[in-house]
Write a protein that holds these residues in place. Structure first.
Motif, PDB file in Angstrom:
ATOM      1  N   TRP A   1       7.849   6.996   4.369  1.00  0.00           N
ATOM      2  CA  TRP A   1       8.734   6.694   5.491  1.00  0.00           C
ATOM      3  C   TRP A   1       9.404   7.995   5.925  1.00  0.00           C
ATOM      4  O   TRP A   1       9.881   8.756   5.098  1.00  0.00           O
ATOM      5  CB  TRP A   1       9.826   5.714   5.063  1.00  0.00           C
TER       6      TRP A   1
ATOM      7  N   ARG B   1       7.986  -1.691  -0.046  1.00  0.00           N
ATOM      8  CA  ARG B   1       8.565  -0.572  -0.786  1.00  0.00           C
ATOM      9  C   ARG B   1       7.885  -0.368  -2.135  1.00  0.00           C
ATOM     10  O   ARG B   1       8.321   0.462  -2.914  1.00  0.00           O
ATOM     11  CB  ARG B   1      10.049  -0.827  -1.019  1.00  0.00           C
TER      12      ARG B   1
ATOM     13  N   PRO C   1       4.970  -1.845   6.017  1.00  0.00           N
ATOM     14  CA  PRO C   1       4.640  -1.580   4.612  1.00  0.00           C
ATOM     15  C   PRO C   1       5.811  -1.928   3.709  1.00  0.00           C
ATOM     16  O   PRO C   1       6.966  -1.751   4.082  1.00  0.00           O
ATOM     17  CB  PRO C   1       4.366  -0.081   4.571  1.00  0.00           C
TER      18      PRO C   1
ATOM     19  N   SER D   1       6.386   3.624  -2.290  1.00  0.00           N
ATOM     20  CA  SER D   1       6.829   4.365  -1.121  1.00  0.00           C
ATOM     21  C   SER D   1       7.910   5.366  -1.471  1.00  0.00           C
ATOM     22  O   SER D   1       8.527   5.302  -2.526  1.00  0.00           O
ATOM     23  CB  SER D   1       7.359   3.397  -0.051  1.00  0.00           C
TER      24      SER D   1
ATOM     25  N   ARG E   1       0.862  -1.185   0.000  1.00  0.00           N
ATOM     26  CA  ARG E   1       0.000   0.000   0.000  1.00  0.00           C
ATOM     27  C   ARG E   1       0.898   1.235   0.000  1.00  0.00           C
ATOM     28  O   ARG E   1       2.068   1.153   0.368  1.00  0.00           O
ATOM     29  CB  ARG E   1      -0.914  -0.031   1.210  1.00  0.00           C
ATOM     30  N   PRO E   2       0.387   2.390  -0.405  1.00  0.00           N
ATOM     31  CA  PRO E   2       1.226   3.597  -0.430  1.00  0.00           C
ATOM     32  C   PRO E   2       1.695   3.965   0.977  1.00  0.00           C
ATOM     33  O   PRO E   2       0.949   3.857   1.944  1.00  0.00           O
ATOM     34  CB  PRO E   2       0.286   4.678  -0.968  1.00  0.00           C
ATOM     35  N   VAL E   3       2.941   4.411   1.079  1.00  0.00           N
ATOM     36  CA  VAL E   3       3.475   4.778   2.386  1.00  0.00           C
ATOM     37  C   VAL E   3       4.578   5.819   2.221  1.00  0.00           C
ATOM     38  O   VAL E   3       5.292   5.838   1.221  1.00  0.00           O
ATOM     39  CB  VAL E   3       4.018   3.533   3.139  1.00  0.00           C
TER      40      VAL E   3
ATOM     41  N   ILE F   1       4.110   8.360  -4.343  1.00  0.00           N
ATOM     42  CA  ILE F   1       3.357   7.286  -3.683  1.00  0.00           C
ATOM     43  C   ILE F   1       2.054   6.979  -4.394  1.00  0.00           C
ATOM     44  O   ILE F   1       1.466   5.937  -4.197  1.00  0.00           O
ATOM     45  CB  ILE F   1       3.093   7.553  -2.181  1.00  0.00           C
TER      46      ILE F   1
ATOM     47  N   ARG G   1      13.329   4.716  -3.874  1.00  0.00           N
ATOM     48  CA  ARG G   1      12.776   3.423  -3.438  1.00  0.00           C
ATOM     49  C   ARG G   1      13.804   2.314  -3.507  1.00  0.00           C
ATOM     50  O   ARG G   1      13.704   1.320  -2.817  1.00  0.00           O
ATOM     51  CB  ARG G   1      11.573   3.051  -4.303  1.00  0.00           C
TER      52      ARG G   1
ATOM     53  N   SER H   1       3.216  -4.079  11.614  1.00  0.00           N
ATOM     54  CA  SER H   1       2.712  -4.024  10.254  1.00  0.00           C
ATOM     55  C   SER H   1       3.755  -3.236   9.479  1.00  0.00           C
ATOM     56  O   SER H   1       3.940  -2.040   9.722  1.00  0.00           O
ATOM     57  CB  SER H   1       1.356  -3.322  10.218  1.00  0.00           C
TER      58      SER H   1
ATOM     59  N   ASP I   1       3.804  -5.993   1.721  1.00  0.00           N
ATOM     60  CA  ASP I   1       3.566  -5.622   3.118  1.00  0.00           C
ATOM     61  C   ASP I   1       3.661  -6.889   3.960  1.00  0.00           C
ATOM     62  O   ASP I   1       3.283  -7.974   3.512  1.00  0.00           O
ATOM     63  CB  ASP I   1       2.166  -5.038   3.298  1.00  0.00           C
TER      64      ASP I   1
ATOM     65  N   THR J   1      10.969   7.611   0.953  1.00  0.00           N
ATOM     66  CA  THR J   1      11.529   7.897   2.270  1.00  0.00           C
ATOM     67  C   THR J   1      11.968   9.349   2.293  1.00  0.00           C
ATOM     68  O   THR J   1      12.677   9.802   1.387  1.00  0.00           O
ATOM     69  CB  THR J   1      12.732   6.974   2.563  1.00  0.00           C
TER      70      THR J   1
END
Length: 173
Positions: A34, A130, A128, A133, A30-32, A169, A151, A126, A96, A135
């Motif tokens: 960091w 990459r 997530p 995503s 899922r989109p995340v 994302i 990524r 949990s 994930d 960072t």
């Protein structure tokens, strides 16, 4: 990051051993976003790496420049009032992952497996993937609100703004 402390003021030393991942599950990424933050000096730090894509294999960093140790070699002893910090890097890849981080705690003759609570509903962690995503860390210049890391190791490392973060994302990986 798990803060550990022997809450006793007198008595036995707590021994923590056999760090492991249990009930590991894999899901769609899922989109995340960091966020990397500098850590302040805490109590003694033990660093571990949980390789989730490899079934939760754990390695422990000895901080002495030697090879990493198996998770079964994890051992921390806390005297009454003594504390420490366990930093676990959850390394999973594109998917994930969710599961439980467990350690065996011994106090005198008593021995018990304890789930290290990291949050979540019924799961210890949990993590997530990459897949979608980015960072971000604090800025390196006043002109940009964030510093973005790619990524993968081949992606670039540069100053960025909110619009770029949203775009990265939202993109299908």
């Amino acid at each position: 990051m798990v803060n550990m402390r022997n809450a006793g003021t007198t008595g036995a030393i707590l021994h923590l051993a056999n760090l492991r991942v249990e009930e590991l599950t894999r899901g769609e990424p899922r989109p995340v976003i960091w966020f990397e933050c500098a850590t302040a000096g805490n109590d003694d730090i033990v660093e571990a790496f949980a390789h989730l894509a490899e079934g939760g294999r754990i390695e422990i960093d000895q901080r002495s420049g030697e090879d990493l140790l198996s998770g079964h070699a994890f051992s921390v002893s806390l005297a009454p009032g003594e504390g420490g910090v366990l930093i676990v890097h959850l390394l999973g890849g594109e998917a994930d992952y969710a599961g439980r981080l467990v350690v065996t705690v011994e106090c005198g003759e008593a021995k018990e497996d304890v789930v290290l609570r990291l949050g979540g509903e019924g799961e210890t962690f949990s993590a997530p993937g990459r897949g979608r995503s980015v960072t971000v860390s604090p800025p390196r210049s006043a002109q940009h609100p964030f510093h973005c890391h790619g990524r993968t190791d081949t992606d670039d490392d540069h100053d960025c703004g909110i619009a770029e973060i949203r775009s990265r994302i939202s993109a299908v990986s």
